[in-house]
Design a protein around this motif. Structure first.
Motif, PDB file in Angstrom:
ATOM      1  N   ARG A  87      22.166  81.040   9.335  1.00  0.00           N
ATOM      2  CA  ARG A  87      21.017  80.383   8.708  1.00  0.00           C
ATOM      3  C   ARG A  87      21.378  79.218   7.793  1.00  0.00           C
ATOM      4  N   PHE A  88      22.669  79.035   7.520  1.00  0.00           N
ATOM      5  CA  PHE A  88      23.024  77.971   6.581  1.00  0.00           C
ATOM      6  C   PHE A  88      24.133  77.070   7.110  1.00  0.00           C
ATOM      7  N   ILE A  89      25.299  77.624   7.380  1.00  0.00           N
ATOM      8  CA  ILE A  89      26.439  76.789   7.769  1.00  0.00           C
ATOM      9  C   ILE A  89      26.265  76.230   9.183  1.00  0.00           C
ATOM     10  N   CYS A  90      25.911  77.074  10.140  1.00  0.00           N
ATOM     11  CA  CYS A  90      25.749  76.582  11.525  1.00  0.00           C
ATOM     12  C   CYS A  90      24.619  75.562  11.656  1.00  0.00           C
ATOM     13  N   PRO A  91      23.434  75.804  11.058  1.00  0.00           N
ATOM     14  CA  PRO A  91      22.391  74.763  11.111  1.00  0.00           C
ATOM     15  C   PRO A  91      22.820  73.456  10.446  1.00  0.00           C
ATOM     16  N   SER A  92      23.662  73.550   9.417  1.00  0.00           N
ATOM     17  CA  SER A  92      24.152  72.330   8.761  1.00  0.00           C
ATOM     18  C   SER A  92      25.030  71.521   9.713  1.00  0.00           C
ATOM     19  N   LEU A  93      25.814  72.219  10.547  1.00  0.00           N
ATOM     20  CA  LEU A  93      26.615  71.534  11.564  1.00  0.00           C
ATOM     21  C   LEU A  93      25.743  70.952  12.659  1.00  0.00           C
ATOM     22  N   PHE A  94      24.749  71.721  13.053  1.00  0.00           N
ATOM     23  CA  PHE A  94      23.891  71.298  14.159  1.00  0.00           C
ATOM     24  C   PHE A  94      22.974  70.141  13.766  1.00  0.00           C
ATOM     25  N   HIS A  95      22.507  70.142  12.504  1.00  0.00           N
ATOM     26  CA  HIS A  95      21.640  69.065  11.996  1.00  0.00           C
ATOM     27  C   HIS A  95      22.298  68.446  10.763  1.00  0.00           C
ATOM     28  N   PRO A  96      23.373  67.695  10.938  1.00  0.00           N
ATOM     29  CA  PRO A  96      24.118  67.183   9.773  1.00  0.00           C
ATOM     30  C   PRO A  96      23.312  66.263   8.868  1.00  0.00           C
ATOM     31  N   SER A  97      22.319  65.553   9.420  1.00  0.00           N
ATOM     32  CA  SER A  97      21.518  64.669   8.565  1.00  0.00           C
ATOM     33  C   SER A  97      20.643  65.484   7.626  1.00  0.00           C
ATOM     34  N   ASN A  98      20.057  66.597   8.116  1.00  0.00           N
ATOM     35  CA  ASN A  98      19.233  67.456   7.254  1.00  0.00           C
ATOM     36  C   ASN A  98      20.056  68.066   6.128  1.00  0.00           C
ATOM     37  N   ALA A  99      21.326  68.335   6.391  1.00  0.00           N
ATOM     38  CA  ALA A  99      22.201  68.960   5.393  1.00  0.00           C
ATOM     39  C   ALA A  99      22.852  67.943   4.464  1.00  0.00           C
ATOM     40  N   GLY A 100      22.599  66.669   4.692  1.00  0.00           N
ATOM     41  CA  GLY A 100      23.196  65.638   3.847  1.00  0.00           C
ATOM     42  C   GLY A 100      24.638  65.338   4.182  1.00  0.00           C
ATOM     43  N   LEU A 101      25.097  65.789   5.378  1.00  0.00           N
ATOM     44  CA  LEU A 101      26.482  65.512   5.777  1.00  0.00           C
ATOM     45  C   LEU A 101      26.652  64.083   6.256  1.00  0.00           C
TER      46      LEU A 101
END
Length: 503
Positions: free
Chosen positions: A342-356
């Protein structure tokens, strides 16, 4: 001034839903009501420009209006409305002269900072215009009437929230979470989850909200469903995700940003499906590259325990304790679900949403595919699945075997309270929430409740978690809440036929 509160824009567009995920109060207002902060009413009255065929262009950022062309006396008497997110912008007025056979001529202009008009009062004054460089002429001024108003001041949800803030807050943050649980059961939405976690966060009750929602889901989950605990995107998982995104964005950025940047810079050479291989690519080489990249990312996360924010660890600890009590043996599965799925994998999948990555960086199809493949390998660990479902991922099953022991060790440690003196990461520092924003969060909650009040009552009546003693207390609170909401809903259609949310 004239009646300026026009019908709101629809709040159900895909853009509005995307804004809801970012969670700022302005974006949450946009997603639910269709507007953000306020409107500036600008009435252009007249100018002393001595020549004919003059007109005025008004602009705030990218939004522009223009008056009609005057012929005599410099009279306009025209009114314009700007929807603006903040009252800190600049209104630009440009006086031009219309020519039929040549390009219209720019005469003079003035920039008016809006911060001096935030009091809601009507300001009528003359503004001196300035010529362009090297241009000269008589002094020119323009008479303008300005008024900035917060839309929330005329929003009945907001008015009710402000008037009943103390009572509503007591009802919502009651330890039993009876009202909140009924609302969540009646209306499962990301906007509601984001609003609730921020409202509870301002009252230092964010983790209590999560624990309460998790407990209720655990209580109603049968043993036969143990393996699917928190695998659906219900309100408990939404709220955990939104809370972690709020307090731990910096942590996930430190773990993932460098690796994501490398993939975006060199996105090819990761495909392991023979059907999808590009010209000149070799499956064996791609398997090696994908495994190495996934390992690098996983190592970074598994070595990050000292940097995991304290509130993330406390949340996972409290949840793990609940799982141990109600569904023993599934603590790792739930910890992995909340932190990774719910946190790390979605951040990888949607890097713009996570601020990456910044919003202007566009992911190529190859980069997106590479990130998906990395996520698949990490998800296999979080799901505790030894063999991949897809045949082309089978050569990478050894990734699970070589990492599962370290992975489980990390899950165990991250879901324990830090020992005294142990290094621990800091939560993302957030500025204090002004009282006005608290009322806005309450207004959003009221708006959601009025949409589903009958269903809320049903869910509250069906609540099997409440004891008879606690139900007696919550019954009284629910009756009080219902009176407030019914009173609010009785105003749903005003005399002129407009919804009170639009007045």
């Amino acid at each position: 001034m004239a009646d300026w509160m026009k019908k709101k824009r629809g709040g159900s567009s895909s853009l509005a839903k995307l804004r809801a995920k970012s969670g700022t109060i302005g974006n949450l207002l946009e997603s639910f009501y269709g507007f953000q902060h306020g409107r500036l009413i600008c009435q252009v009255i007249r100018t002393n420009f001595p020549e004919k065929n003059g007109y005025c262009v008004l602009s705030i950022e990218k939004k522009k209006f223009r008056t009609t062309v005057f012929n005599t006396e410099g009279l306009f008497n025209q009114e314009f409305c700007f929807d603006i997110e903040q009252s800190t912008g600049v209104l630009c007025l440009v006086l031009k002269q219309h020519h039929r056979r040549s390009k219209n001529r720019r005469i003079a202009s003035v920039d008016i900072p809006l911060k001096q008009f935030v009091d809601g009062m009507v300001h009528e004054r003359w503004f001196q215009l300035t010529y362009k460089e090297k241009q000269k002429g008589p002094e020119i001024a323009i008479e303008v009437k300005l008024q900035y108003m917060s839309i929330m001041d005329r929003n009945l949800d907001y008015v009710v929230a402000k008037k009943n803030a103390v009572v509503l807050t007591q009802v919502l943050i009651h330890p039993d979470l009876a009202v909140v649980s009924a609302l969540c059961a009646a209306r499962d939405s990301d906007t509601l989850s984001n609003t609730l976690i921020r409202f509870f966060y301002t009252h230092k009750k964010a983790i209590e909200l999560i624990v309460g929602l998790v407990r209720r889901q655990l209580v109603v989950t049968d043993e036969e469903q143990d393996t699917t605990l928190f695998r659906t995107d219900g309100m408990a998982t939404k709220t955990v995700r939104n809370y972690f995104s709020m307090i731990a964005k910096h942590y996930v950025s430190d773990c993932l940003q460098e690796s994501v940047a490398k993939i975006i810079a060199q996105p090819t050479g990761y495909e392991v499906d023979p059907v999808r291989l590009g010209d000149g690519e070799n499956v064996e080489e791609n398997i090696f590259r994908l495994r190495a990249t996934a390992q690098q990312i996983l190592d970074k996360v598994l070595e990050s325990l000292p940097q995991v924010p304290k509130s993330v660890r406390l949340t996972l600890y409290r949840v793990s304790q609940l799982v141990s009590e109600l569904h023993p043996g599934h603590e790792r599965r739930v910890t992995g679900s909340f932190l990774f799925l719910r946190f790390i994998c979605p951040s990888l999948f949607h890097p713009s949403n996570a601020g990456l990555i910044t919003e202007d960086v566009k992911l190529s199809a190859d980069a997106r595919r590479a990130l998906i493949l990395v996520v698949k390998l990490i998800q296999q660990l979080a799901n505790d699945v030894k063999t991949a479902k897809e045949e082309h991922m089978a050569p990478l099953n050894d990734f699970y075997e070589s990492n599962i022991e370290r992975f489980n060790e990390f899950l165990d440690k991250v879901a324990t309270l830090p020992a005294e003196g142990e290094e621990v990461g800091a939560d993302l520092q957030r500025a204090g929430i002004p009282e006005e924003d608290l009322w806005r969060y309450l207004a959003l909650i009221i708006g959601q409740m009025t949409k589903v009040l009958p269903r809320m009552k049903e869910k509250y009546a069906e609540d099997s978690v409440l004891t008879s003693e606690s139900r007696a207390v919550n019954d009284e609170a629910f009756v009080m809440l219902e009176k407030i909401l019914i009173s609010r809903m009785q105003c749903d259609e005003t005399d002129d036929g407009r919804s009170p949310r639009d007045i």
